[in-house]
Scaffold this motif. Structure first.
Motif, mmCIF file in Angstrom:
data_model
loop_
_atom_site.group_PDB
_atom_site.id
_atom_site.type_symbol
_atom_site.label_atom_id
_atom_site.label_comp_id
_atom_site.label_asym_id
_atom_site.label_seq_id
_atom_site.Cartn_x
_atom_site.Cartn_y
_atom_site.Cartn_z
ATOM 1 N N ASP A 135 47.880 32.675 34.536
ATOM 2 C CA ASP A 135 48.014 34.269 34.022
ATOM 3 C C ASP A 135 47.362 34.053 32.654
ATOM 4 O O ASP A 135 46.409 34.994 32.177
ATOM 5 N N ASP A 151 43.209 43.185 32.652
ATOM 6 C CA ASP A 151 44.048 44.251 32.392
ATOM 7 C C ASP A 151 46.186 44.026 33.197
ATOM 8 O O ASP A 151 45.805 43.309 34.256
ATOM 9 N N GLU A 152 46.904 44.304 32.799
ATOM 10 C CA GLU A 152 47.550 44.828 32.826
ATOM 11 C C GLU A 152 48.146 44.698 34.718
ATOM 12 O O GLU A 152 48.902 43.851 35.352
ATOM 13 N N GLU A 153 47.207 45.927 35.285
ATOM 14 C CA GLU A 153 47.880 45.917 36.773
ATOM 15 C C GLU A 153 46.728 44.740 37.914
ATOM 16 O O GLU A 153 47.004 44.356 38.296
ATOM 17 N N GLU A 154 45.492 44.163 37.527
ATOM 18 C CA GLU A 154 45.241 42.791 37.652
ATOM 19 C C GLU A 154 46.221 41.710 37.596
ATOM 20 O O GLU A 154 46.238 40.738 38.772
ATOM 21 N N ARG A 155 46.720 41.734 36.256
ATOM 22 C CA ARG A 155 47.874 40.861 36.614
ATOM 23 C C ARG A 155 48.591 40.724 37.650
ATOM 24 O O ARG A 155 49.528 39.403 38.018
ATOM 25 N N ARG A 156 49.779 41.603 37.650
ATOM 26 C CA ARG A 156 50.902 42.198 38.553
ATOM 27 C C ARG A 156 50.316 41.787 39.530
ATOM 28 O O ARG A 156 51.273 40.823 40.094
ATOM 29 N N ALA A 157 49.043 42.030 40.204
ATOM 30 C CA ALA A 157 48.442 41.589 41.671
ATOM 31 C C ALA A 157 47.987 40.223 41.852
ATOM 32 O O ALA A 157 49.172 39.302 42.927
ATOM 33 N N GLU A 174 49.979 37.810 40.090
ATOM 34 C CA GLU A 174 51.043 37.147 40.302
ATOM 35 C C GLU A 174 51.653 37.330 41.295
ATOM 36 O O GLU A 174 52.141 35.993 42.091
#
Length: 400
Positions: free
Chosen positions: A56, A65-71, A73
Motif C-alpha cells: 500500500d 488512486d483509491e480504486e487502484e489500491r482496492r484492486a 489489496e
C-alpha cells in the motif's frame, strides 16, 4: 483461480506500479524500508509479502488512486491465500471404511463339503416365520403429557405477568461511553510486522524440537508461517516494525512517546537455537529504537539507522519523538528488543494527540504480548543446504 495465476496477477500489478514510478529498486526500497532484492522478488512473483502495508505504501508513492489500491489489496489477498495454501502440508487421506468385511473367494478346486450334523429336532426352525411380538402401549400417556404441557404454559404466563420477587432479567453490560455516544475512531491506522530479520539476512529462533524435526529455514517473507508451525520464539532479539498512517491529508497526528511494558519475566527457554541465515539484501531502518529487556524498566531509545540498500552503506542519524503522520505522509518505527537473561513477554504503548484529543494505543502481537527469550548456553544450529540438514555451529565453522 490457480495459485500461480493469483500470484502472477498480483506481481503484475506491483510491476506496473514500479514501472509507472520510474525509480530504481534501490531508490524505491529506501522509501519503503525494504531491500532492493526483496522488492524485486515482489515484482517477479517469487515472494508474496506477508502484510499489505508495504504494498500500500508503494501504491501511495507511485500515485495510485483509491480504486487502484482496492484492486491491489484484493489481488494481494488472493496471492497471500495461495501462498499460505502452498506452505501448508497436504492433509493425510483418510482410508475409506468398508460397509462389510470382504468374503474370501471360493476355490473351484476345493472338495465339496460333507454333510453336516443332523439338526436338533428341539431347536427352532430358522426358516419359520417369527412370531409377532407384543407392542408397548403408547396411547395411554398422551393425555398426561398434554395436561403437563398446559400446566407449564400457565405457570410461565403467570410468572411473566406477576413478576418474581427474587430474580430479575440479566442487565446489559455497562457502556464504556456515555449514553447516546460512541467512542470516536482513532485518527490514524497502524499495523505491525513481528517476524523480521536483522538487515534482511537472518534470525535466531528457539524451537522445542530436535534438529531432524525442524523444517529447512524459510525465506524472510515466509518466516511467520514457519515460526507458527514450529511454535518458535524469538531468540535473543525481536524486531517489530510499526507502520502508522493518518486518516486525514491535512490534519496531522502527533506521536509523542513510545513506552515498553514487560508483563512477565521467566528463566530463558531451555530449547535449541536455530539460525535462519539466508543471505543478505539491502537494509533500510530509518526510525530505529533499541530496547534492553533485561533492565528493570526498559526504555525505547532512539539509535542511528542504517541504509545498506545502495552501493555504499550510509548511516541515518537517530531522530527522537515527536513525529507527525498524515494520510499522505506515513511513518515507520523499528523496535529492536534484546535479552540475554529472561524469557520476556512485553508490549508497547504509543502516546498520540490530534485535534484536541489525546490517547494511548497498546501495540501487541495480534492481541498477545511479544515474546523474546535469551539464547546463552543453548545448542545452536545452522542449516547445511548442501546436505539438507541442520548442523551445529562447530560443524559449520560459524562459532563465536
Amino acid at each position: 483461480m490457480p495459485k500461480d495465476a493469483a500470484v502472477e496477477e498480483f506481481a503484475g500489478l506491483v510491476r506496473a506500479l514500479k514501472a509507472r514510478d520510474g525509480r530504481s529498486y534501490e531508490a524505491l526500497g529506501r522509501r519503503l524500508s525494504v531491500s532492493a532484492s526483496t522488492l524485486h522478488r515482489y515484482c517477479s512473483g517469487a515472494t508474496v509479502p506477508e502484510e499489505f502495508a508495504v504494498v500500500d505504501r508503494l501504491a501511495l508513492l507511485c500515485g495510485a488512486d483509491e480504486e487502484e489500491r482496492r484492486a491491489l489489496e484484493a489481488a494481494w489477498t488472493e496471492a497471500d491465500r495461495a501462498r499460505r495454501r502452498a506452505a501448508s502440508p497436504a492433509p493425510t487421506p483418510v482410508p475409506a471404511v468398508s460397509a462389510a468385511p470382504d468374503l474370501p473367494a471360493l476355490d473351484p478346486s476345493a472338495p465339496e463339503p460333507g454333510p453336516g450334523p443332523a439338526p436338533d429336532p428341539s431347536a427352532p426352525d430358522p426358516s419359520a416365520p417369527e412370531a409377532p411380538r407384543a407392542r408397548p402401549r403408547r396411547g395411554a400417556p398422551a393425555p398426561l403429557l398434554v395436561a403437563a404441557a398446559v400446566a407449564l404454559v400457565v405457570l410461565a404466563l403467570a410468572a411473566a405477568l406477576l413478576g418474581h420477587p427474587t430474580r430479575t432479567a440479566s442487565a446489559p453490560a455497562p457502556a464504556s461511553t456515555a449514553p447516546g455516544r460512541t467512542a470516536a475512531p482513532l485518527p490514524f491506522t497502524w499495523s505491525i510486522g513481528s517476524q523480521l530479520w536483522e538487515g534482511g539476512c537472518g534470525h535466531t529462533y528457539l524451537v522445542d524440537r530436535a534438529p531432524r524435526a525442524v523444517a529447512p529455514p524459510p525465506v524472510a517473507a515466509d518466516s511467520g508461517a514457519w515460526a507458527g508451525t514450529h511454535g518458535a520464539v524469538h531468540g535473543g532479539e525481536a524486531l517489530v516494525r510499526i507502520t502508522l498512517q493518518g486518516r486525514s491529508p491535512s490534519d496531522a497526528v502527533v506521536l509523542h512517546a513510545l513506552h515498553v511494558r514487560v508483563v512477565d519475566r521467566a528463566a530463558p527457554l531451555p530449547w535449541n537455537a536455530y539460525r535462519t541465515d539466508n543471505g543478505c539484501g539491502g537494509a533500510f531502518t530509518p526510525r530505529h529504537f533499541a530496547v534492553d529487556l533485561d533492565r528493570p524498566r526498559p526504555l525505547a531509545r532512539p539509535v542511528d539507522g542504517l541504509d545498506a540498500s545502495g552501493a555504499e552503506v550510509r548511516k541515518i542519524p537517530a531522530v527522537s519523538f515527536p513525529y507527525k503522520v498524515t494520510s499522505s505522509d506515513p511513518e515507520e518505527l523499528l523496535v529492536s528488543a534484546r535479552t540475554a537473561g529472561c524469557d520476556c513477554r512485553w508490549y508497547l504503548e504509543l502516546e498520540w494527540s490530534a485535534g484536541g484529543r489525546t490517547g494511548t494505543v497498546r501495540i501487541t502481537d495480534g492481541g498477545k504480548p511479544f515474546r523474546t527469550s535469551g539464547t546463552r548456553g543453548r545448542p545452536a544450529y545452522v542449516h547445511d543446504s548442501a546436505e539438507g540438514r541442520w548442523i551445529t555451529d562447530s560443524d559449520s565453522g560459524q562459532t563465536g
